[in-house]
Write an enzyme that holds these catalytic residues in place. Structure first.
Site, PDB file in Angstrom:
ATOM      1  N   SER A 130       0.778  -1.230   0.000  1.00 21.41           N
ATOM      2  CA  SER A 130       0.000   0.000   0.000  1.00 21.41           C
ATOM      3  C   SER A 130       0.812   1.285   0.000  1.00 21.41           C
ATOM      4  O   SER A 130       0.625   2.152  -0.852  1.00 21.41           O
ATOM      5  CB  SER A 130      -0.931  -0.007   1.213  1.00 21.41           C
ATOM      6  OG  SER A 130      -1.617   1.213   1.329  1.00 21.41           O
ATOM      7  N   HIS A 183      -1.759   6.963   4.721  1.00 17.89           N
ATOM      8  CA  HIS A 183      -0.681   5.967   4.800  1.00 17.89           C
ATOM      9  C   HIS A 183       0.619   6.439   4.151  1.00 17.89           C
ATOM     10  O   HIS A 183       1.394   5.635   3.633  1.00 17.89           O
ATOM     11  CB  HIS A 183      -1.148   4.642   4.152  1.00 17.89           C
ATOM     12  CG  HIS A 183      -0.351   3.449   4.593  1.00 17.89           C
ATOM     13  ND1 HIS A 183      -0.221   2.310   3.827  1.00 17.89           N
ATOM     14  CD2 HIS A 183       0.378   3.218   5.708  1.00 17.89           C
ATOM     15  CE1 HIS A 183       0.516   1.423   4.454  1.00 17.89           C
ATOM     16  NE2 HIS A 183       0.900   1.950   5.602  1.00 17.89           N
ATOM     17  N   ASP A 343      -5.071  -0.641  -4.854  1.00 16.95           N
ATOM     18  CA  ASP A 343      -3.684  -0.262  -4.571  1.00 16.95           C
ATOM     19  C   ASP A 343      -2.706  -1.409  -4.801  1.00 16.95           C
ATOM     20  O   ASP A 343      -1.511  -1.189  -5.017  1.00 16.95           O
ATOM     21  CB  ASP A 343      -3.534   0.300  -3.160  1.00 16.95           C
ATOM     22  CG  ASP A 343      -3.918  -0.688  -2.067  1.00 16.95           C
ATOM     23  OD1 ASP A 343      -4.534  -1.732  -2.360  1.00 16.95           O
ATOM     24  OD2 ASP A 343      -3.603  -0.407  -0.887  1.00 16.95           O
TER      25      ASP A 343
END
Length: 556
Positions: A130, A183, A343
């Site tokens: 990710s 993230h 992703d």
């Protein structure tokens, strides 16, 4: 008089939104980028003018860990023969027919957009996990260019030297917003009170972003979402609006959809085009809780956990439906571009069809299942509908959007992404690029080898066992690999088994190694990989340095 009253109203709304944290930097409709000679030294550049009037809205839409076969993107994913005898985590075991039925039902809205847009049948993300994958989407550069090869490299934040593409939109009068998973920051996890903790780690921490890596410092006027790798489906302690923690409200997909609709409405009020990075959390694990009944009742696979999984995917689809309805009501829909991808590929901790007729899972860039994702572009009436079968990267999303908005890319950025617009509008034919390259860990955390861990993980989370399972297959324990793909072949090398393989690009199960038959192609692709490596940076995290050196030595 009415004109000035309207302008005063817009100004008042703008001030209110800014004071409330909804728009940290509001641009006018017409942004002029020019220089004036003074008696003070100024930069040597060519003055330009830009108007955002009539420019398209941009939506970059991502889902989390959705496999190539877990939505109706490619019918070949639903061939029952390719799904027989597949190892599956116990809690997700369902009949093949039920699995195919659920996958086909999961995304009717997205299917409509795909049918009316362009499917990228050789669409790849730039990494198998990710953090690096999302960084590549937002920078249009391979993460290896700035030393990011694993989530361990990304965990201290994507280097501040990198320009995030929304900065260019923001500087040209766009209202920019990020909703959902971030993230990409240096983070700090603060435990919640013990009486509120569960065995699902998503419930147990509030994850803060360091100031330098806040979305508002990477080109976004507004942020609502979470900074960690995953989020609880209900009652998350880790949601933020800009820098302020906020309460979770209901099911997370619905809350993110409401925020996305709010972005469209604010753009309408401000009379600005918008650029929205909408990063849904679904169907990221764990899937041990049910979705609201309106989503859950659509699925009856025989496995409650599989039902939870596909209900979460359906919640995204229905959220997109609500967003499209808002855009249509606002008169924004026909001038909105949507670019979609997962992703990375599916995790073995999920239901069939997983990654369809492909070898590999999340975390594996040398296997198509890790990086070959469902990917498409939609722009009402402006694209040549159908399929584009040449190499495409998620790094191409922002250059394509910038091209559509007629925003020039500074040449100093040295992007890996290319504009797809000439190819999807029919102005050009052929290939966007000659090849794509990857480097990073080959991870067994998310593949068949780690099924015992996942079986026991569910038991632990559900209080069926008091022992947290040992995981021998983390990213940090995994050796590096590389892959380079052109429009016909893929050359792959895993340091773990020290095997070099050349495969036809459509040999998705990697069944026939052509390396001995086509030495010239091997040499050509190795040369492309060496060129790629010559423009990379060493890993940011020391734990990856030896692995990086191993691959470098093999290539050289």
């Amino acid at each position: 008089m009415a004109f000035f009253q309207k302008k005063r109203l817009i100004a008042a709304v703008t001030m209110a939104l800014t004071a409330g944290g909804f728009a940290s930097a509001v641009q006018a409709n017409n942004t002029k980028l020019n220089a004036t000679k003074t008696n003070v030294a100024f930069s040597d550049f060519t003055p330009t003018e830009y108007s955002s009037q009539g420019k398209p809205n941009i939506i970059i839409l991502t889902v989390d860990d959705l496999g190539y076969g877990q939505m109706p993107f490619d019918e070949s994913s639903f061939a029952p023969a390719t799904l027989k005898n597949r190892p599956v985590v116990d809690t997700y075991k369902i009949g093949i027919d039920k699995a195919i039925e659920a996958a086909k039902k999961s995304t009717p809205t997205l299917l409509g957009l795909m049918n009316d847009g362009v499917r990228f049948t050789n669409g790849y993300v730039a990494h198998g996990v990710s953090g690096p994958s999302r960084a590549a989407i937002l920078t249009a550069r391979s993460p290896a260019r700035y030393g990011v090869y694993t989530n361990s490299d990304a965990q201290d934040g994507i280097p501040l030297t990198e320009t995030f593409m929304p900065e260019l939109f923001q500087n040209h009068g766009y209202y920019t917003a990020a909703v959902g998973k971030w993230h990409l920051s240096k983070i700090s996890n603060v435990p919640v009170p013990e009486d509120k903790q569960t065995r699902d780690y998503h419930d147990n921490y509030r994850t803060y972003s360091a100031e330098e890596w806040q979305p508002q410092n990477r080109g976004f006027n507004y942020f609502m979402g979470y900074h960690s790798a995953g989020v609880a489906w209900y009652n998350s302690p880790s949601l933020f609006i800009n820098r302020q923690p906020v309460d979770a409200k209901g099911y997370i997909s619905d809350q993110l959809t409401d925020e996305a609709i709010g972005v469209a409405n604010r753009s309408k009020m401000l009379e600005q085009p918008f650029m929205l990075y909408l990063a849904y959390s679904a169907p990221h694990l764990p899937n041990d809780v049910a979705a609201p009944d309106e989503y859950q009742k659509q699925f009856n696979t025989g496995s409650p956990t599989a039902d939870n999984f596909y209900a979460s995917v359906y919640s995204v689809d229905q959220g997109v439906k609500r967003l499209l309805e808002t855009l249509k009501k606002n008169g924004q829909l026909d001038n909105t571009i949507i670019l979609f991808t997962s992703d990375n590929g599916a995790v073995i901790d999920g239901p069939l069809p997983l990654n369809g007729a492909q070898k590999g899972f999340k975390g594996q860039m040398t296997a198509p299942g890790g990086v070959h994702t469902p990917m498409f572009m939609w722009w009402s009436g402006k694209l040549k509908n159908g399929k584009y079968d040449k190499l495409v990267s998620a790094m191409d999303f922002f250059p394509s959007a910038l091209d559509a908005a007629k925003i020039s890319i500074p040449p100093t950025l040295k992007l890996d992404g290319r504009s797809l617009l000439p190819y999807v509008t029919g102005k050009k034919t052929g290939a966007v690029r000659e090849n794509l390259a990857w480097m990073g860990s080959y991870v067994h955390w998310w593949d068949e080898q780690n099924i015992p861990f996942w079986d026991n993980y569910h038991k632990f989370v559900r209080y069926e066992s008091d022992e947290y399972p040992k995981n021998p297959n983390t990213e940090n324990l995994s050796q590096f690999s590389y892959a380079v793909r052109n429009n016909e072949y893929a050359l792959i090398y895993n340091y773990e088994d020290k095997q070099l393989g050349l495969y036809a690009l459509n040999d998705l199960m990697l069944e026939r190694n052509l390396a001995k038959d086509k030495p010239e192609m091997v040499k050509q692709l190795q040369g492309a990989m060496k060129e790629y490596m010559s423009n990379t940076q060493p890993p940011l995290n020391k734990i990856n340095q030896e692995k990086f050196n191993n691959i470098s030595n093999v290539l050289n």
